[in-house]
Design a protein around this motif. Structure first.
Motif, PDB file in Angstrom:
ATOM      1  N   VAL A   1       0.834  -1.209   0.000  1.00  0.00           N
ATOM      2  CA  VAL A   1       0.000   0.000   0.000  1.00  0.00           C
ATOM      3  C   VAL A   1       0.868   1.257   0.000  1.00  0.00           C
ATOM      4  CG1 VAL A   1      -1.594   1.358   1.415  1.00  0.00           C
ATOM      5  CG2 VAL A   1      -2.025  -1.079   1.029  1.00  0.00           C
ATOM      6  N   LEU A   2       1.923   1.237   0.795  1.00  0.00           N
ATOM      7  CA  LEU A   2       2.812   2.401   0.831  1.00  0.00           C
ATOM      8  C   LEU A   2       3.534   2.575  -0.508  1.00  0.00           C
ATOM      9  CD1 LEU A   2       4.373   2.127   4.417  1.00  0.00           C
ATOM     10  CD2 LEU A   2       2.368   3.419   3.700  1.00  0.00           C
ATOM     11  N   GLU A   3       3.974   1.448  -1.089  1.00  0.00           N
ATOM     12  CA  GLU A   3       4.656   1.517  -2.388  1.00  0.00           C
ATOM     13  C   GLU A   3       3.721   2.069  -3.459  1.00  0.00           C
ATOM     14  OE1 GLU A   3       7.761   1.141  -2.833  1.00  0.00           O
ATOM     15  OE2 GLU A   3       8.571  -0.361  -1.454  1.00  0.00           O
ATOM     16  N   LYS A   4       2.461   1.670  -3.389  1.00  0.00           N
ATOM     17  CA  LYS A   4       1.508   2.159  -4.394  1.00  0.00           C
ATOM     18  C   LYS A   4       1.311   3.674  -4.240  1.00  0.00           C
ATOM     19  CE  LYS A   4      -1.897   2.111  -7.462  1.00  0.00           C
ATOM     20  NZ  LYS A   4      -1.614   3.023  -8.565  1.00  0.00           N
ATOM     21  N   ALA A   5       1.268   4.144  -2.982  1.00  0.00           N
ATOM     22  CA  ALA A   5       1.153   5.590  -2.752  1.00  0.00           C
ATOM     23  C   ALA A   5       2.336   6.315  -3.397  1.00  0.00           C
ATOM     24  CB  ALA A   5       1.083   5.891  -1.255  1.00  0.00           C
TER      25      ALA A   5
ATOM     26  N   ILE B   1       1.396  10.247   2.527  1.00  0.00           N
ATOM     27  CA  ILE B   1       2.394  10.288   1.447  1.00  0.00           C
ATOM     28  C   ILE B   1       1.848  11.052   0.248  1.00  0.00           C
ATOM     29  CG2 ILE B   1       3.572   8.851  -0.308  1.00  0.00           C
ATOM     30  CD1 ILE B   1       3.965   6.735   1.935  1.00  0.00           C
ATOM     31  N   GLN B   2       0.617  10.747  -0.126  1.00  0.00           N
ATOM     32  CA  GLN B   2       0.046  11.376  -1.316  1.00  0.00           C
ATOM     33  C   GLN B   2      -0.360  12.835  -1.052  1.00  0.00           C
ATOM     34  OE1 GLN B   2      -2.324   8.399  -3.867  1.00  0.00           O
ATOM     35  NE2 GLN B   2      -2.354   7.482  -1.828  1.00  0.00           N
TER      36      GLN B   2
ATOM     37  N   ALA C   1      12.620  11.430   1.211  1.00  0.00           N
ATOM     38  CA  ALA C   1      12.212  10.872   2.502  1.00  0.00           C
ATOM     39  C   ALA C   1      10.892  10.098   2.362  1.00  0.00           C
ATOM     40  CB  ALA C   1      12.063  11.997   3.523  1.00  0.00           C
ATOM     41  N   LEU C   2       9.955  10.653   1.619  1.00  0.00           N
ATOM     42  CA  LEU C   2       8.671   9.951   1.445  1.00  0.00           C
ATOM     43  C   LEU C   2       8.896   8.585   0.806  1.00  0.00           C
ATOM     44  CD1 LEU C   2       6.169  12.746   0.233  1.00  0.00           C
ATOM     45  CD2 LEU C   2       6.508  11.855   2.551  1.00  0.00           C
ATOM     46  N   LYS C   3       9.837   8.535  -0.127  1.00  0.00           N
ATOM     47  CA  LYS C   3      10.092   7.266  -0.829  1.00  0.00           C
ATOM     48  C   LYS C   3      10.757   6.232   0.077  1.00  0.00           C
ATOM     49  CE  LYS C   3       9.826   9.470  -5.290  1.00  0.00           C
ATOM     50  NZ  LYS C   3      10.487  10.138  -6.415  1.00  0.00           N
ATOM     51  N   LYS C   4      11.323   6.678   1.183  1.00  0.00           N
ATOM     52  CA  LYS C   4      11.914   5.736   2.147  1.00  0.00           C
ATOM     53  C   LYS C   4      10.863   5.186   3.122  1.00  0.00           C
ATOM     54  CE  LYS C   4      16.330   6.200   1.086  1.00  0.00           C
ATOM     55  NZ  LYS C   4      17.050   5.071   0.507  1.00  0.00           N
ATOM     56  N   MET C   5       9.677   5.715   3.076  1.00  0.00           N
ATOM     57  CA  MET C   5       8.701   5.384   4.116  1.00  0.00           C
ATOM     58  C   MET C   5       8.349   3.902   4.245  1.00  0.00           C
ATOM     59  SD  MET C   5       8.107   7.872   6.124  1.00  0.00           S
ATOM     60  CE  MET C   5       9.649   8.762   5.968  1.00  0.00           C
ATOM     61  N   PRO C   6       8.274   3.137   3.161  1.00  0.00           N
ATOM     62  CA  PRO C   6       7.946   1.714   3.374  1.00  0.00           C
ATOM     63  C   PRO C   6       8.920   1.033   4.339  1.00  0.00           C
ATOM     64  CG  PRO C   6       7.640   2.289   1.075  1.00  0.00           C
ATOM     65  CD  PRO C   6       8.274   3.500   1.734  1.00  0.00           C
TER      66      PRO C   6
END
Lengths: 338, 338
Positions: free
Chosen positions: A12-16, A148-149, A173-178
Motif C-alpha cells: 500500500v505504501l509503495e503504491k502511494a 504520502i500522497q 524521505a517519502l520514498k523511504k517510508m515503506p
C-alpha cells in the motif's frame, strides 16, 4: 507483528509512492492553468489527516490555503471557494457522503477536485477531476498512504510556486517510508504493548499535541479511542492547554502527549514539564525516539506525522487485543440510520 | 440578576460600541495603504472568540484570513504573515504572555497589530499599532464586548473591500446589543438555573456546536466547565461528531448542543435527532428562542455568537453558585509557575 499484514502494508505504501508521478503531472497541469487557493477538505479521519498538510503550507508556503470540514463547507459555502480553487480530499471507501457532497459542490463552482480513494470508479471518483487510487488500502494502512500522497500533492504545488527548497529531500524521505515505517512499527511494538497493558481499563485520556502532529492527536482521540474503543477523551492543542484545560490536571488524569520534531515541540515540552509535577500517568509518544534510516536530518521534522501514525497503529492494535474490543466494532456508524 | 452588575455590563457594551468610530478610522487607514491578509490571533478565550469572526469572513468575504493560536504562531512563523498582514487580537488584562509575544513577532515583520484591551498602556498596547480600550470590562463581560469590536473590525474590512451589503444592518444590530443582550440574560436566567440544578453533579459534558457558535462551544467547554468549574468535557464540531465521537453516545452521556441561526444549524439539528434517540440528557442552547428587538431578520444569524455568549453567562453563574465553586478559583493558572 500482530494486527496487520506486513506485505500488504508495504504494498500500500509503495503504491502511494508509485502514484507520485501521476500526482506531479496533475499538479503541474493545474499550476500551468493557474489557481488561486487550496482547500484541504475531509471528514473525521481525512479531515485530521489534512492537518499536517496545512501545517506544511503554513510553515513553508505563501499559497493561500483553507482547511474545511466537508459537511460544514457545503453549508457555509465559503466565498473564497470558486472556479480558481483546488480541493484536495480523500475517502478510502469513496462513499463518505459529506465528502462526496463537498466535492460535488466544489465542482459545481468550477473548482478542481483531487481525490485519494481506494478504488477508482467509487462515488467520490465520479465528482473528482483527478483521482489517485490504492486498491489494497484498508483502514489499518490508510493514514500513512494518505499522508504520502497528500504531502506529495502539497509539495508539488509549493515547488511549482518557486518555494520549498527542501522538495527533493522531502520526496526522497517519502520514498523511504515503506522501510522506515515498518521499522517504526517494529521498534514501537513493545512500548505500545506496555502502554496498552497499563491502560486497558483507563476510562479517560487527555490527548495533547501541536504543530504537524495536532491532526494525529485529534484523530487518535476521536477515531481510535472514542470510535474504535469507546474510551472517553479530550484532545487539546498544547498551546491552548494552559488556557483552561490545565485546571483538569490531577493525579488521576491520564495524559498522552504527542511530540513531533517540528518548531512547536517546545509547546508540548512545556505541557510535559507541567503535568509530570502533578501526575504519574504521563505517556509521551515522541517521533525523535526513532531512527529514520535514509531520511535527511533537514526533513526529519516534516515526516513526523507519518512516524507518529505508524507508532500509534501499534497502540491501537494492542489496546484492542488486550481490551478484547475489535477495532472494527461500531455501535452506530454505518450500523443505524441517522 | 445574580452574578453580575447590570449597569457595568451595559457600560462595557456601550463603550465597545463607542469604540466603533475609532475602529473605522483605523481600518480605513489600513485599507487605504493596502494589506494582503488578516490574522485572527488569540489564546484560549480570545482564540475562541476569533472563531465567529473567521466564520463571518469565510461566509461573506474574499479577504484571505488565517486563524492562529498565539503561542503556535510564534513557533511556526507562518510564511504568509508579513509586512502586509493585519493581526487582530485581544487580551483584557493586556498581559497574556503568548499573545504579547505573537504581537511582537508580527510587528517585527512589519505587520500591523490591532488589539482590544482593558486599559491602554498595558504590555499588549506597547506592541500594538492600534489599541481599543474598555476600562470597565471584567471577565464576566469580556466576551460580548470583544465580539462587538471584533465584528466591527472585520465588517469594516469587508465593506471597504466592496462586499458585505449587510454592513449597515449588521452595525445597526451591534448597536442594539446592550438592550438585546440584557434581555437575553433575563429570559435565559430560569432555564440556566434549571440546567444548573439538574447538572450540578454531572461529571462530564459532551459539547457540540458548529458554524459561528463553534467558538462558544469550544470556549464553554474549556474556559468555563474545565477552567472555572473543573468539570471534564469534550467539545466536538457537529460535522465531525458523526465521524468518531458518535460512538460515545449512551444513556449516561450528557449532551450540550449549541445552536446558532446560521447556515450550519442543520448540522446540529442532525446531532440532536440522533442523540435524543439514545439519551434523555440533552440540553439544547438555541439562539432562536430569543426575541432580539431591533435586530433585522436578515442579520439575526450573524449575531448568534453574541446571543449565545449572553445565554451561557447565565449557565456559568448558576453552575458556580449551586456547586459552590467560584468562577475565579484556579488551581494552576497564574497560581503556580510553569
Amino acid at each position: 507483528m500482530v494486527g496487520y499484514d506486513e506485505a500488504i502494508y508495504r504494498e500500500v505504501l509503495e503504491k502511494a509512492i508509485d502514484n507520485i508521478d501521476e500526482i506531479n503531472a496533475a499538479v503541474d497541469g493545474i499550476c500551468e492553468k493557474g489557481y488561486k487557493n487550496l482547500y484541504l477538505v475531509g471528514s473525521g479521519g481525512t479531515y485530521s489527516m489534512a492537518s499536517p498538510v496545512t501545517y506544511l503550507l503554513k510553515t513553508h508556503s505563501s499559497i493561500p490555503w483553507y482547511w474545511e470540514i466537508a459537511a460544514e463547507l457545503v453549508k457555509a459555502k465559503p466565498v473564497s471557494l470558486g472556479k480558481d480553487s483546488v480541493v484536495i480530499t480523500a475517502s478510502l471507501s469513496g462513499t463518505t457522503v459529506e465528502t462526496i457532497e463537498a466535492a460535488k459542490y466544489a465542482q459545481s463552482l468550477g473548482a478542481k477536485v483531487i481525490s485519494l480513494v481506494g478504488e477508482d470508479g467509487c462515488p467520490l471518483s465520479e465528482c473528482s477531476d483527478y483521482v489517485f487510487e490504492n486498491k489494497k488500502a484498508s483502514n489499518d494502512n490508510l493514514v500513512e498512504e494518505i499522508y504520502i500522497q497528500y504531502f506529495a500533492i502539497a509539495a508539488r504545488f509549493m515547488k511549482n510556486n518557486g518555494e520549498f527548497p527542501e522538495y527533493d529531500s522531502f520526496m526522497g524521505a517519502l520514498k523511504k517510508m515503506p522501510d522506515v515505517l515498518q521499522g517504526v512499527r517494529e521498534q514501537q511494538d513493545a512500548a505500545a504493548l506496555e502502554f496498552a497493558t497499563r491502560h486497558k481499563d483507563t476510562p479517560f485520556h487527555m490527548c495533547v499535541g501541536s504543530g504537524n502532529v495536532w491532526g494525529e492527536t485529534y484523530c487518535f482521540a476521536m477515531c481510535v479511542l472514542e470510535e474504535m474503543q469507546w474510551i472517553a477523551t479530550k484532545s487539546i492543542h498544547a498551546a491552548e492547554f494552559f488556557h483552561g484545560t490545565i485546571e483538569m490536571t490531577d493525579p488521576e488524569m491520564s495524559f498522552m502527549l504527542f511530540k513531533s520534531e517540528d518548531e512547536t515541540r517546545p509547546l508540548v515540552d512545556r505541557v510535559e514539564r507541567f503535568v509530570r509535577q502533578h501526575t504519574d500517568k504521563v505517556q509521551v509518544w515522541d517521533t525523535r525516539d526513532f531512527k529514520l534510516e535514509g531520511v535527511e536530518e533537514s526533513v526529519r521534522p516534516l515526516v513526523s506525522p507519518l512516524v507518529m501514525s505508524a507508532m500509534l497503529e501499534r497502540v491501537s492494535t494492542h489496546l484492542s487485543i488486550l481490551r478484547d474490543h475489535d477495532l472494527d466494532i461500531r455501535r452506530y456508524y454505518r450500523v443505524v440510520e441517522y
